[in-house]
Design an enzyme around this catalytic site. Structure first.
Site: not given
Length: 222
Positions: A44-46
């Site tokens: 998700i952070c990517t």
């Protein structure tokens, strides 16, 4: 002690993917967007770091600097940035703090003061509360705190909407009503209750519509 809206954003020095910074000095007279991540190489952070990189020009237009923090080393950030660029189309074009000692995460109350351990052995779940967005004014005051769970990607349209609203209300004695800035909704704003109706008519030459003595609307004054 927990941080609240209106508090001075804690200052710090940190190593980042773009060199060492002293936060308040680095921010200068700009608005700031500090957004946090529990671990590098997480899905998700990517997507979030890539999306933010692709929309950096929108923050530049608003005199807002972007700063990310992730609980891993700067060396790992640089490797992760390559993956972000490859999969999301744009690699991070803003600094990412290497928070290997958990200093920033703890300073901003995203991890308990007693949190410790080698970051290489801490899992994303160990750091799952490091999922905040802080909007910070040029006076270094915290103006917004958003907290997201690890499984839900952030709504960056909302972050930009709130930044626009904060900048408007920072410069004018108004507040933004429900859904202001959302397509299809009125762009009128509510006049601050600290302003009398007589003064409001002088202050807002586009017109004042009084619905109630405490609810007076005017077109966007910018």
């Amino acid at each position: 002690m927990s941080l609240r809206i209106g508090d001075i954003a804690p200052d710090f020095e940190a190593e980042t993917s773009e060199g060492k910074i002293s936060f308040h000095k680095w921010l200068g007279n700009s608005w700031g967007v500090l957004f946090s991540h529990p671990k590098d190489f997480t899905p998700i952070c990517t997507t979030e770091l890539g999306f933010m990189a692709g929309t950096k020009a929108e923050y530049d237009k608003r005199n807002a600097k972007i700063l990310a923090v992730s609980v891993d080393s700067v060396a790992d950030h640089k490797k992760w940035a390559q993956d972000i660029g490859e999969t999301q189309g744009t690699a991070p074009n803003y600094p990412i703090i290497g928070d290997v000692d958990l200093k920033v995460a703890k300073l901003y109350n995203m991890l308990p003061a007693g949190a410790s351990g080698d970051v290489s052995t801490r899992t994303p779940v160990d750091n799952q509360t490091v999922r905040n967005v802080f909007l910070i004014s040029p006076e270094k005051k915290i103006s917004l705190i958003l907290i997201y769970p690890m499984s839900v990607g952030r709504n960056f349209n909302e972050i930009l909407r709130v930044l626009d609203a904060l900048q408007l209300t920072h410069d004018h004695k108004v507040g933004t009503p429900a859904n202001w800035g959302v397509e299809g909704h009125s762009k009128d704003v509510a006049i601050s209750t600290s302003v009398s109706t007589d003064d409001a008519k002088k202050m807002f030459p586009k017109g004042v519509k009084e619905l109630k003595p405490y609810l007076r609307m005017t077109p966007d004054p910018r």
